[in-house]
Design a protein around this motif. Structure first.
Motif, PDB file in Angstrom:
ATOM      1  N   ARG A  53       1.319  -1.017  -0.042  1.00 48.13           N
ATOM      2  CA  ARG A  53      -0.177  -0.336  -0.202  1.00 48.13           C
ATOM      3  C   ARG A  53       0.847   1.175   0.482  1.00 48.13           C
ATOM      4  NH1 ARG A  53      -3.287  -2.918   3.548  1.00 48.13           N
ATOM      5  NH2 ARG A  53      -1.943  -1.756   5.442  1.00 48.13           N
ATOM      6  N   ARG A  54       1.712   1.177   0.998  1.00 47.94           N
ATOM      7  CA  ARG A  54       2.629   2.448   0.409  1.00 47.94           C
ATOM      8  C   ARG A  54       3.658   2.415  -0.406  1.00 47.94           C
ATOM      9  NH1 ARG A  54       4.974   0.335   5.818  1.00 47.94           N
ATOM     10  NH2 ARG A  54       6.690  -0.419   4.934  1.00 47.94           N
ATOM     11  N   ARG A  89       1.140   4.100  -3.285  1.00 48.72           N
ATOM     12  CA  ARG A  89       0.777   5.895  -3.075  1.00 48.72           C
ATOM     13  C   ARG A  89       1.953   6.421  -3.304  1.00 48.72           C
ATOM     14  NH1 ARG A  89      -1.158   4.604   2.161  1.00 48.72           N
ATOM     15  NH2 ARG A  89       1.253   4.693   3.180  1.00 48.72           N
ATOM     16  N   LYS A 104       1.412   6.704  -6.846  1.00 52.72           N
ATOM     17  CA  LYS A 104       0.614   8.097  -6.965  1.00 52.72           C
ATOM     18  C   LYS A 104       0.768   9.323  -6.684  1.00 52.72           C
ATOM     19  CE  LYS A 104      -3.731   4.678  -6.796  1.00 52.72           C
ATOM     20  NZ  LYS A 104      -4.782   4.524  -5.595  1.00 52.72           N
ATOM     21  N   GLU A 105       2.189   9.272  -5.525  1.00 57.62           N
ATOM     22  CA  GLU A 105       2.358  11.229  -5.674  1.00 57.62           C
ATOM     23  C   GLU A 105       3.316  10.757  -6.512  1.00 57.62           C
ATOM     24  OE1 GLU A 105       1.669  12.819  -3.096  1.00 57.62           O
ATOM     25  OE2 GLU A 105      -0.344  11.265  -2.521  1.00 57.62           O
ATOM     26  N   ARG A 154       1.434  12.668  -9.336  1.00 61.16           N
ATOM     27  CA  ARG A 154       0.443  13.828  -9.001  1.00 61.16           C
ATOM     28  C   ARG A 154       1.788  14.827  -9.377  1.00 61.16           C
ATOM     29  NH1 ARG A 154      -2.946  13.389  -3.748  1.00 61.16           N
ATOM     30  NH2 ARG A 154      -3.372  15.646  -4.324  1.00 61.16           N
TER      31      ARG A 154
END
Length: 161
Positions: free
Chosen positions: A12-13, A16, A19-20, A23
């Motif tokens: 999950r990290r 994430r 995804k970061e 962005r």
């Protein structure tokens, strides 16, 4: 006894973090495009349409509007600005369904200006890609393609309401 790592939490990290990073990339590319547009006297949406035409053109105004996800009336204003700026030409489409049919072409004599503005980024990307194997580049390209497709799908869902 050795502790078993929490794989789901770690995964999950990692997701994430991806995804970061995406962005952050989106923001940075938006800033780059805005600067490019300022130097070339192009609005962000004008630059996007010019890039689409350069990569996929020549296109009819309606095909370009569909590809760019824009309303045809909005496309008219964009094409007017691009033509006034000397970036495109509109020509009668000899294969069109009627005499009003038009195709839009990028003026090749203006492209060196864009290439010059993007040369720094292109050079950095070439250097960056040199650090990866062919298999890694294939993986990265595949990921980016699938990410683009996911973005396209999400955009379509938002457009549908």
């Amino acid at each position: 006894m050795e502790a078993v790592p929490d794989v789901p939490r770690r995964r999950r990290r990692q997701i994430r973090a991806v995804k970061e990073a995406m962005r952050d990339l989106n923001i940075q590319l938006s800033l780059l495009n805005r600067r490019l547009g300022a130097h070339a006297d192009l609005k962000d949406v004008d630059w996007n349409c010019l890039d689409l035409l350069n990569r996929h053109g020549p296109l009819s105004p309606s095909a370009l509007a569909r590809t760019a996800g824009l309303h045809p009336a909005t496309m008219t204003g964009i094409l007017d600005r691009l033509q006034r700026g000397g970036w495109i030409t509109r020509e009668r489409d000899p294969d069109g369904p009627d005499r009003r049919a038009v195709i839009v072409r990028v003026r090749g004599d203006r492209l060196p200006e864009i290439y010059r503005l993007l040369s720094g980024m292109n050079t950095r990307m070439d250097r960056l890609c040199e650090q990866y194997t062919e298999a890694e580049l294939e993986l990265i390209a595949g990921f980016l393609k699938r990410t683009t497709e996911a973005g396209h799908d999400a955009t379509g869902r938002l457009a549908d309401g």
